[in-house]
Design a protein around this motif. Structure first.
Motif, PDB file in Angstrom:
ATOM      1  N   PRO A   1       3.570  -2.960   2.803  1.00  0.00           N
ATOM      2  CA  PRO A   1       3.742  -1.534   3.088  1.00  0.00           C
ATOM      3  C   PRO A   1       5.097  -1.183   3.704  1.00  0.00           C
ATOM      4  O   PRO A   1       5.638  -0.123   3.408  1.00  0.00           O
ATOM      5  CB  PRO A   1       2.609  -1.228   4.067  1.00  0.00           C
TER       6      PRO A   1
ATOM      7  N   VAL B   1       7.363  -1.069   0.795  1.00  0.00           N
ATOM      8  CA  VAL B   1       7.067   0.103  -0.025  1.00  0.00           C
ATOM      9  C   VAL B   1       7.562   1.376   0.673  1.00  0.00           C
ATOM     10  O   VAL B   1       8.095   2.284   0.032  1.00  0.00           O
ATOM     11  CB  VAL B   1       5.555   0.189  -0.328  1.00  0.00           C
ATOM     12  N   THR B   2       7.405   1.422   1.986  1.00  0.00           N
ATOM     13  CA  THR B   2       7.881   2.588   2.735  1.00  0.00           C
ATOM     14  C   THR B   2       9.382   2.763   2.536  1.00  0.00           C
ATOM     15  O   THR B   2       9.864   3.870   2.290  1.00  0.00           O
ATOM     16  CB  THR B   2       7.580   2.429   4.239  1.00  0.00           C
TER      17      THR B   2
ATOM     18  N   MET C   1       9.904   4.103  -0.903  1.00  0.00           N
ATOM     19  CA  MET C   1       9.470   5.493  -1.026  1.00  0.00           C
ATOM     20  C   MET C   1      10.468   6.478  -0.431  1.00  0.00           C
ATOM     21  O   MET C   1      10.575   7.615  -0.866  1.00  0.00           O
ATOM     22  CB  MET C   1       8.127   5.690  -0.316  1.00  0.00           C
TER      23      MET C   1
ATOM     24  N   PHE D   1       0.722  14.327   5.099  1.00  0.00           N
ATOM     25  CA  PHE D   1      -0.656  14.700   4.806  1.00  0.00           C
ATOM     26  C   PHE D   1      -0.954  16.186   4.985  1.00  0.00           C
ATOM     27  O   PHE D   1      -2.086  16.605   4.753  1.00  0.00           O
ATOM     28  CB  PHE D   1      -1.602  13.826   5.620  1.00  0.00           C
TER      29      PHE D   1
ATOM     30  N   THR E   1      -0.219  -4.770  -4.917  1.00  0.00           N
ATOM     31  CA  THR E   1       0.798  -3.882  -4.362  1.00  0.00           C
ATOM     32  C   THR E   1       2.109  -4.038  -5.100  1.00  0.00           C
ATOM     33  O   THR E   1       2.920  -3.127  -5.131  1.00  0.00           O
ATOM     34  CB  THR E   1       1.016  -4.167  -2.876  1.00  0.00           C
TER      35      THR E   1
ATOM     36  N   ALA F   1       1.887  -1.582  -7.572  1.00  0.00           N
ATOM     37  CA  ALA F   1       1.456  -0.262  -7.104  1.00  0.00           C
ATOM     38  C   ALA F   1       2.460   0.824  -7.466  1.00  0.00           C
ATOM     39  O   ALA F   1       2.091   1.954  -7.762  1.00  0.00           O
ATOM     40  CB  ALA F   1       1.246  -0.284  -5.600  1.00  0.00           C
TER      41      ALA F   1
ATOM     42  N   THR G   1       0.923   5.075 -10.078  1.00  0.00           N
ATOM     43  CA  THR G   1       0.302   5.981  -9.126  1.00  0.00           C
ATOM     44  C   THR G   1       0.101   7.392  -9.657  1.00  0.00           C
ATOM     45  O   THR G   1      -0.157   8.305  -8.915  1.00  0.00           O
ATOM     46  CB  THR G   1       1.124   6.054  -7.832  1.00  0.00           C
TER      47      THR G   1
ATOM     48  N   ARG H   1      -6.961  11.961  -6.012  1.00  0.00           N
ATOM     49  CA  ARG H   1      -6.144  10.756  -6.198  1.00  0.00           C
ATOM     50  C   ARG H   1      -6.996   9.534  -6.465  1.00  0.00           C
ATOM     51  O   ARG H   1      -6.704   8.744  -7.337  1.00  0.00           O
ATOM     52  CB  ARG H   1      -5.341  10.475  -4.923  1.00  0.00           C
ATOM     53  N   SER H   2      -8.051   9.395  -5.673  1.00  0.00           N
ATOM     54  CA  SER H   2      -8.843   8.172  -5.810  1.00  0.00           C
ATOM     55  C   SER H   2     -10.027   8.381  -6.756  1.00  0.00           C
ATOM     56  O   SER H   2     -10.963   7.599  -6.744  1.00  0.00           O
ATOM     57  CB  SER H   2      -9.300   7.683  -4.435  1.00  0.00           C
TER      58      SER H   2
ATOM     59  N   SER I   1       2.754   4.587   2.946  1.00  0.00           N
ATOM     60  CA  SER I   1       2.664   3.558   1.917  1.00  0.00           C
ATOM     61  C   SER I   1       1.362   2.777   2.039  1.00  0.00           C
ATOM     62  O   SER I   1       0.758   2.405   1.039  1.00  0.00           O
ATOM     63  CB  SER I   1       3.861   2.616   2.009  1.00  0.00           C
TER      64      SER I   1
ATOM     65  N   TYR J   1      -1.369   3.969   2.893  1.00  0.00           N
ATOM     66  CA  TYR J   1      -2.376   4.810   2.248  1.00  0.00           C
ATOM     67  C   TYR J   1      -2.359   4.620   0.730  1.00  0.00           C
ATOM     68  O   TYR J   1      -3.395   4.429   0.091  1.00  0.00           O
ATOM     69  CB  TYR J   1      -2.155   6.287   2.590  1.00  0.00           C
ATOM     70  N   LEU J   2      -1.158   4.652   0.152  1.00  0.00           N
ATOM     71  CA  LEU J   2      -1.059   4.494  -1.302  1.00  0.00           C
ATOM     72  C   LEU J   2      -1.603   3.148  -1.751  1.00  0.00           C
ATOM     73  O   LEU J   2      -2.328   3.048  -2.744  1.00  0.00           O
ATOM     74  CB  LEU J   2       0.404   4.608  -1.740  1.00  0.00           C
ATOM     75  N   ILE J   3      -1.253   2.104  -0.997  1.00  0.00           N
ATOM     76  CA  ILE J   3      -1.674   0.763  -1.387  1.00  0.00           C
ATOM     77  C   ILE J   3      -3.184   0.624  -1.298  1.00  0.00           C
ATOM     78  O   ILE J   3      -3.847   0.150  -2.231  1.00  0.00           O
ATOM     79  CB  ILE J   3      -0.956  -0.285  -0.501  1.00  0.00           C
TER      80      ILE J   3
ATOM     81  N   ASP K   1      -5.271   2.942  -1.497  1.00  0.00           N
ATOM     82  CA  ASP K   1      -5.853   3.792  -2.519  1.00  0.00           C
ATOM     83  C   ASP K   1      -5.836   3.096  -3.869  1.00  0.00           C
ATOM     84  O   ASP K   1      -6.793   3.144  -4.637  1.00  0.00           O
ATOM     85  CB  ASP K   1      -5.080   5.112  -2.573  1.00  0.00           C
TER      86      ASP K   1
END
Lengths: 305, 430, 295
Positions: free
Chosen positions: A42, A45-46, A49, A269, B21, B24, B28, B93-94, C141, C143-145, C147
């Motif tokens: 993560p 990934v962050t 992103m 969010f 991941t 991932a 998406t 999304r899910s 991220s 959260y995305l993973i 998900d």
């Protein structure tokens, strides 16, 4: 159990080095894999992103450094960072002062000291969210005990709305945080104090030193590593404050108490802008790493000197 | 407890995590298979999301439906208001979206903007009473001529006034204020009664409350706070100034209690309820609350502005999620809920406004003239048009609340407009 | 957040017998610190006592000190609203986290303490580095993973996340604990023909039991109290844990906040922690301050 098979290849005391190695790796593997998957990936990934315009729904577009440029111009982010820093400084100072006081009181074996320790540590184990709801109630103008007591004592008249001005709102949060976490600070400092050899104090006593002098010349210098540890923990924890502000002040009054994590949450969010949220995250991460590095260096240098 | 992973499973999951991941990033996209236009499929039991504030009527509706349709019952799930859109988007999304979504009217554009709802234009056009449906509720749910949701549960904001205080202050209780000047004047006369009585009140630290009840003052002054397609704030609009200056005057002249500055909604209703406040703008939901208060003699009127009156159309619209597995059940429920019989016997009975103008004429609504007034306001009521309603108007750290507070309490309209422009632009950008 | 509880170890000399410099006369000491202790405990005690007021009395101005009439109304309302379900969620997530975090920490702590394998230093550093990088900053991220893996809206997802929160502290503690056990103990067992895993389980774990208890307690408090991840990663009310339910109780319908119900919810969230702490505080305090690892 997944490991029992390989464990049967019982290593001899002076067995082949390679086999022994592999076995150790197997023991740490589950934990390492989980940390990789839920934490290290993560983080990567962050970082990725943060270079995208990335909506919560999945649409995304590479935009290079745009999110960071926006971060640079985002006055609310910098205000929030300033506020979070101010909050961190106040909380850290308050925790150290109160923590020291309590640690000095409970470090010795004395009748009833165990009960005192228990009382001071008890709030540490409840959640911040729970503690925040408790505070919300205690401070409520109509039904809370604190405004009621203040009025009864004649200290204030009329309504007491703690969260309507910046100083009182911040003070309320700081008091909550000190109440909720100072037990831990106290324990750490207490342990550090107990580790200091009594010989120093005995020698000082022979020289006729007074308690205040002993505190300044013996306790404080020898506690440096512990203080460094407390500092790092408190600073990181404070920069990451969320629950208490989310629940108690909701960023108010007039957006004056918005911690950085609140902005990260909000961008991701409420605005569904994960890319910008990620850029703020990376910013916060970098700041924390720098702060931690500085603190480690300071503590280490002092130790050397 | 199946949440307790054994080490083997944990390790496997962890390994899968790492592998997954890595892919991932490439995978998406929100894949929501859309049903062919005009054709709804799936007639099994359905699921429905409602927001917490509007749960009671939906409970009654769903119970009545389930009794009549034992083979295709609806399961209702209540979601906290503040998190509704966020949770809905996450659920889509899910692949976990409900068949039916009853969403805050002002938030429906957040869903249609992301293309999350099913096109029900063909079904709606077939309804004989289409023209009687709350127009603002249908308009806001329409994108490029296609309809995605319909009014489900309605509430309008209006001005409540205390008739007893009006009489005492020498005002005519049959003639409530019809302009901002009259409003301020009435507030002044009522405050002059003294004895802790104030002419006016509003929830000065509550974002959502002011979206619902302060925007109408602006609309009634002949302008708006955002442009027509909701992409830009129009804080320079003279109508904005007119509405906020009236509030500022009443604050400066102490025609409202000092506590309004800090009211985050928790005491929004209570001042008027205690009989110490002359006027307050609230949703029609408050009628039933105040009706139960002994000795409170109150009337309601449209919210006045410099150039007429206005109302905010609150409540919910209901739509069918994209890719809903039981879309036919969902539509049947929507159509059933709007039938004359259900509107009169279930909806009106729970004290709610009817979504059809032609069903407002029923014994329950007639028994309460103030609700009748509310029902008549539906036709002219408006909804702010923006896909960022939550970020701009509901979020307590959002730009709208700050704009009002800077103008009214800090007394600095210039700073309010300057900061407000930045704030709106920044949140609209996301 | 729970991060503040993350305590790296530190070398601690054995506590000395104390010389006790009386910097405060006993009477003053007990008065001052007794009152202070009371102040620390009073809010929690008053919370519990007040939860037995009726909802009306709870929202009364001015507040009453003690319930005028013992009432279970708030509890009844919470249970009617389906709170039991969320209690079960919290218990499940916490139990899962405690089990996973403890088992993984023991295994990894043992591995890091007793074996010299390649990458050992690097892997240990990676695990510790998670203490320096806040999870709050990787939420989008993560959260995305989760998900992608179908682990949002799932209590298993929360268990995995909370386990990772608890692992750095757990592994650090267990590594120190195993390091402190003399190698001879283990060697004797191996000579007796026991496998590594059975040596670990039957010989070593009993010795480091206090450390295990510390790790389990830490995992318990982490999982039971966590708010932000639970707020974001669960969508359905039926999966909310207690802290999230509290947030929703706060935003009641039409501004009708029922204080009694909200604060009674806080009782549900706080009391298990306090109870466990009071029973096992020895391990908690000792563990956080470096004592327990010595066994």
């Amino acid at each position: 159990m997944a490991l029992s098979l390989s464990a049967r290849t019982r290593p001899r005391r002076r067995g082949p080095q390679a086999r022994r190695q592999r076995l150790g790796l197997l023991f740490v593997l589950p934990a390492v894999a989980l940390v990789l998957g839920i934490f290290v990936v993560p983080v990567v990934v962050t970082a990725v992103m943060s270079f995208y315009d990335w909506s919560l729904l999945g649409q995304r577009r590479f935009i290079g450094l745009d999110n960071y440029r926006r971060l640079g111009e985002d006055t609310q982010f910098w205000q929030s960072l300033g506020f979070t820093t101010l909050y961190t400084v106040i909380v850290t100072a308050a925790l150290l002062v109160v923590g020291f006081g309590l640690a000095l009181a409970v470090r010795h074996r004395r009748r009833g000291v165990g009960v005192l320790r228990t009382a001071f540590v008890m709030p540490v184990v409840i959640g911040f969210a729970t503690a925040a709801y408790l505070t919300l109630w205690l401070l409520d103008d109509r039904i809370g005990i604190v405004p009621d007591l203040l009025r009864r004592a004649g200290l204030v008249e009329g309504s007491v709305s703690v969260f309507s001005t910046f100083p009182t709102a911040l003070a309320a949060v700081v008091v909550l945080v000190v109440w909720k976490t100072v037990g831990l600070t106290m324990l750490l400092l207490m342990t550090g104090m107990q580790a200091i050899s009594q010989d120093f104090y005995e020698a000082a006593q022979v020289d006729g030193a007074r308690p205040a002098r002993m505190f300044r010349s013996i306790t404080l210098p020898l506690l440096r590593p512990t203080i460094g540890l407390v500092l790092i923990l408190t600073v990181i924890g404070s920069y990451l404050a969320f629950d208490q502000f989310f629940i108690l002040t909701q960023g108010g009054p007039d957006n004056s108490t918005i911690p950085v994590v609140y902005l990260i949450y909000r961008a991701g969010f409420i605005d569904f802008d994960l890319g910008y949220s990620a850029a703020m995250s990376i910013g916060l991460m970098v700041i924390l790493l720098i702060l931690t590095a500085i603190q480690l260096l300071v503590v280490r240098n002092r130790e050397d000197s | 407890m199946n949440t307790t992973p054994r080490p083997r499973r944990l390790a496997a999951v962890a390994a899968a995590l790492v592998a997954a991941t890595l892919t991932a990033c490439s995978n998406t996209g929100a894949d929501t298979p859309s049903s062919p236009t005009g054709q709804l499929t799936g007639s099994g039991p359905a699921t429905m999301w409602v927001r917490a504030a509007d749960e009671p009527m939906d409970k009654a509706l769903v119970a009545a439906w389930n009794e009549a349709n034992p083979t295709r019952k609806i399961t209702m799930l209540t979601v906290p208001d503040a998190q509704y859109v966020q949770k809905y988007v996450q659920a889509v999304r899910s692949g976990d979206a409900p068949d039916l979504a009853a969403v805050d009217i002002a938030n429906v554009k957040s869903l249609t903007g992301e293309n999350l709802l099913t096109d029900i234009t063909a079904q709606v056009n077939a309804l004989p009473y289409k023209a009687a449906l709350a127009p603002a509720g249908v308009d806001i749910s329409t994108v490029d001529g296609r309809i995605y949701a319909l009014p489900h549960q309605l509430d309008v904001s209006m001005l409540y006034y205390n008739k007893t205080l009006f009489t005492k202050a020498g005002l005519d209780p049959a003639k409530p204020p019809a302009s901002l000047d009259e409003l301020v004047d009435a507030a002044r006369k009522i405050t002059a009664l003294g004895d802790g009585v104030y002419g006016f009140s509003f929830a000065g630290n509550c974002a959502g409350c002011n979206a619902y009840t302060l925007l109408p003052y602006i609309w009634a002054s002949g302008g708006d706070i955002m442009n027509a397609d909701g992409t830009q704030a129009t804080l320079d609009d003279p109508a904005v100034a007119a509405a906020l200056n009236a509030h500022k005057t009443m604050w400066d002249d102490k025609l409202m209690p000092a506590a309004v500055k800090d009211d985050n909604g928790a005491t929004w209703l209570s001042g008027f309820q205690s009989g110490k406040v002359g006027m307050v703008a609230l949703g029609s939901f408050a009628v039933s609350v105040y009706k139960a208060q002994p000795g409170l003699d109150f009337g309601v009127t449209p919210i006045p502005g410099a150039k007429g009156t206005a109302s905010f159309l609150g409540g919910d619209v209901v739509g069918i999620s994209k890719g809903a597995k039981n879309a036919q059940t969902a539509w049947d429920f929507i159509a059933w809920s709007m039938s004359e019989d259900v509107q009169k016997t279930v909806v009106a009975k729970t004290g709610q406004l009817t979504v059809r103008a032609d069903t407002a004429d029923n014994s329950f609504t007639h028994a309460e003239p103030r609700l009748l007034t509310a029902n008549q306001l539906i036709a002219q009521a408006k909804v702010p048009v923006t896909a960022k309603y939550n970020a701009l108007f509901i979020d307590p750290t959002g730009p709208y609340l700050q704009f009002i507070r800077n103008w009214v309490f800090a007394g600095d309209p210039a700073k309010a407009v300057a900061d407000g422009k930045d704030g709106f632009a920044s949140r609209l950008r996301s | 957040m729970s991060t503040t509880l993350t305590v790296p170890r530190e070398r601690v000399a054995a506590p000395r017998r104390t010389l006790r410099p009386q910097w405060l006369p006993a009477a003053a000491f007990y008065t001052v610190f007794g009152l202070l202790a009371l102040l620390f405990v009073a809010p929690l005690a008053w919370l519990v006592v007040s939860s037995f007021k009726s909802s009306a009395e709870f929202a009364q101005t001015p507040p009453t000190l003690l319930p005028t009439r013992f009432s279970l109304e708030n509890y009844q309302r919470l249970l009617d609203a389906g709170l039991w379900r969320n209690v079960v969620n919290s218990v499940g997530v916490t139990a899962g986290t405690v089990l996973a975090a403890t088992v993984l920490s023991v295994l990894a702590g043992y591995g890091f303490a007793r074996f010299r394998f390649r990458l050992r230093g690097l892997l240990f550093l990676v695990i510790l580095s998670t203490m320096m990088i806040p999870f709050q900053s990787i939420i989008p991220s993560l959260y995305l993973i989760l998900d992608e893996l179908g682990l949002t809206n799932s209590l298993l997802g929360l268990v995995l996340v909370y386990t990772v929160f608890a692992l750095p502290f757990g592994i650090f503690t267990m590594r120190a604990a195993f390091t402190a056990v003399p190698a001879a103990v283990e060697e004797a067992a191996i000579v007796d023909g026991a496998g590594s895993l059975s040596t670990l389980w039957r010989v070593l774990v009993p010795i480091v039991a206090p450390g295990v208890a510390t790790v389990a307690l830490y995992a318990f408090f982490t999982a039971w109290n966590e708010f932000l991840a639970a707020l974001i990663f669960t969508t359905r009310q039926e999966q909310y844990t207690l802290p999230v339910v509290l947030a929703n109780l706060q935003t009641g319908a039409g501004g009708t906040l029922n204080w009694g119900v909200l604060e009674t919810g806080a009782v549900f969230a706080a009391v298990p922690c306090i109870a466990i702490f009071l029973i096992l505080q020895r391990y908690y305090v000792a563990g956080l301050t470096g004592g327990a690892v010595k066994g």
